[in-house]
Design a protein around this motif. Sequence first.
Motif, PDB file in Angstrom:
ATOM      1  N   LEU A 252      78.788  33.242  50.348  1.00 35.32           N
ATOM      2  CA  LEU A 252      77.556  33.009  49.840  1.00 35.32           C
ATOM      3  C   LEU A 252      76.845  34.316  49.920  1.00 35.32           C
ATOM      4  CD1 LEU A 252      77.006  29.241  50.610  1.00 35.32           C
ATOM      5  CD2 LEU A 252      77.616  30.043  48.510  1.00 35.32           C
ATOM      6  N   GLN A 253      77.223  35.160  50.685  1.00 43.02           N
ATOM      7  CA  GLN A 253      76.366  36.324  50.648  1.00 43.02           C
ATOM      8  C   GLN A 253      76.362  37.578  49.625  1.00 43.02           C
ATOM      9  OE1 GLN A 253      77.227  38.339  54.694  1.00 43.02           O
ATOM     10  NE2 GLN A 253      76.974  36.399  55.545  1.00 43.02           N
ATOM     11  N   MET A 254      75.171  38.032  49.271  1.00 45.19           N
ATOM     12  CA  MET A 254      74.908  38.886  48.198  1.00 45.19           C
ATOM     13  C   MET A 254      75.705  40.129  48.441  1.00 45.19           C
ATOM     14  SD  MET A 254      72.995  37.606  45.872  1.00 45.19           S
ATOM     15  CE  MET A 254      72.563  39.135  44.857  1.00 45.19           C
ATOM     16  N   PHE A 255      76.063  40.662  49.683  1.00 50.21           N
ATOM     17  CA  PHE A 255      76.601  41.753  50.138  1.00 50.21           C
ATOM     18  C   PHE A 255      77.436  41.581  51.245  1.00 50.21           C
ATOM     19  CE2 PHE A 255      72.950  43.423  48.107  1.00 50.21           C
ATOM     20  CZ  PHE A 255      73.040  44.196  46.984  1.00 50.21           C
ATOM     21  N   VAL A 256      78.973  42.127  51.263  1.00 47.01           N
ATOM     22  CA  VAL A 256      79.538  41.805  52.335  1.00 47.01           C
ATOM     23  C   VAL A 256      79.946  43.295  52.864  1.00 47.01           C
ATOM     24  CG1 VAL A 256      81.954  40.955  53.008  1.00 47.01           C
ATOM     25  CG2 VAL A 256      80.394  39.783  51.778  1.00 47.01           C
TER      26      VAL A 256
ATOM     27  N   PRO B  62      66.426  32.554  45.121  1.00 51.72           N
ATOM     28  CA  PRO B  62      65.849  32.876  46.597  1.00 51.72           C
ATOM     29  C   PRO B  62      67.022  33.587  47.398  1.00 51.72           C
ATOM     30  CG  PRO B  62      66.224  30.752  46.553  1.00 51.72           C
ATOM     31  CD  PRO B  62      66.488  31.040  44.976  1.00 51.72           C
ATOM     32  N   PRO B  63      66.787  34.417  48.381  1.00 51.48           N
ATOM     33  CA  PRO B  63      67.605  35.009  49.124  1.00 51.48           C
ATOM     34  C   PRO B  63      68.506  34.205  50.124  1.00 51.48           C
ATOM     35  CG  PRO B  63      65.410  35.330  49.961  1.00 51.48           C
ATOM     36  CD  PRO B  63      65.167  34.688  48.734  1.00 51.48           C
ATOM     37  N   ARG B  64      69.434  34.421  50.500  1.00 54.35           N
ATOM     38  CA  ARG B  64      70.277  33.620  51.278  1.00 54.35           C
ATOM     39  C   ARG B  64      69.716  33.661  52.746  1.00 54.35           C
ATOM     40  NH1 ARG B  64      72.992  30.456  47.376  1.00 54.35           N
ATOM     41  NH2 ARG B  64      74.241  32.105  46.102  1.00 54.35           N
ATOM     42  N   ARG B  65      69.726  32.452  53.434  1.00 51.95           N
ATOM     43  CA  ARG B  65      69.671  32.223  54.928  1.00 51.95           C
ATOM     44  C   ARG B  65      70.333  33.520  55.659  1.00 51.95           C
ATOM     45  NH1 ARG B  65      70.448  25.993  55.223  1.00 51.95           N
ATOM     46  NH2 ARG B  65      68.612  25.333  53.817  1.00 51.95           N
ATOM     47  N   LYS B  66      69.653  34.009  56.753  1.00 51.14           N
ATOM     48  CA  LYS B  66      70.632  34.673  57.693  1.00 51.14           C
ATOM     49  C   LYS B  66      71.672  34.039  58.351  1.00 51.14           C
ATOM     50  CE  LYS B  66      69.763  37.985  61.727  1.00 51.14           C
ATOM     51  NZ  LYS B  66      68.709  38.418  62.470  1.00 51.14           N
ATOM     52  N   GLY B  67      72.609  34.851  58.408  1.00 43.35           N
ATOM     53  CA  GLY B  67      73.760  34.040  58.680  1.00 43.35           C
ATOM     54  C   GLY B  67      74.638  32.867  57.648  1.00 43.35           C
ATOM     55  N   ALA B  68      74.249  33.284  56.433  1.00 40.56           N
ATOM     56  CA  ALA B  68      74.859  32.175  55.540  1.00 40.56           C
ATOM     57  C   ALA B  68      76.454  32.668  55.352  1.00 40.56           C
ATOM     58  CB  ALA B  68      74.247  32.476  53.981  1.00 40.56           C
ATOM     59  N   ARG B  69      77.360  31.637  54.983  1.00 39.89           N
ATOM     60  CA  ARG B  69      78.562  31.680  54.798  1.00 39.89           C
ATOM     61  C   ARG B  69      78.866  33.034  54.131  1.00 39.89           C
ATOM     62  NH1 ARG B  69      78.813  26.738  52.285  1.00 39.89           N
ATOM     63  NH2 ARG B  69      79.898  27.527  50.697  1.00 39.89           N
TER      64      ARG B  69
END
Length: 206
Positions: A163-167, A153-160
Amino acid sequence: MAHIKSLFSTRLYRAQLTEFGHDIDAQELEVSCYSIAEDDEAGQDWCEEKGYPGYTSYASLTDLPWRFPIFQTIVDALDKHVAAFAEDLEFDLGDKALMLEDIWINILPEGGMHSSHLHPHSVISGTTYVSMPDGTSALKLEDPRSGRMMASPPRRKGAREDLQMFVYEAPKVGDVLLWESWLRHEVPMNMAEDERISVSFNYKWE
């Protein structure tokens, strides 16, 4: 009690280029980039043939430090930054060293972009930034595991951030960013009216 730790770190190095070596005149560097682009007919032809927006010397010039001393000053500083990053990565280089493989100019106009890619034959890649007008693109970095996520599933908005898919890393003029060459990255569309200018490079192990 559960214990959770992070594994398999992806490192991103960021510093001012002039942290090592001599000061670099940003205006002189920008003028040098434009001068080389104007004279590099082979590079202009390659960009037109490949549909590359703006200009890059990637496929045409291999001797920037010889052409303009300011690029040799850049390389002298980059050697020290790359050595510092290699130390952070705890590389065991043995009796070999990380050496500059290639260095090239990128001039990206309004509406230009550089699609997602990596540098498979190098160890360390990076960019130093010459002109970053307001509203221009940040560097987009992709989680190297993304192709294996499948049903995740996608990460929550504002995830660390780790843990994000793109930075998105928004560098400033004079910054240098370094990453391991297997890290997929891209430059999204330049929404600024002015051109985004950078100098990119690869280091190999030999």
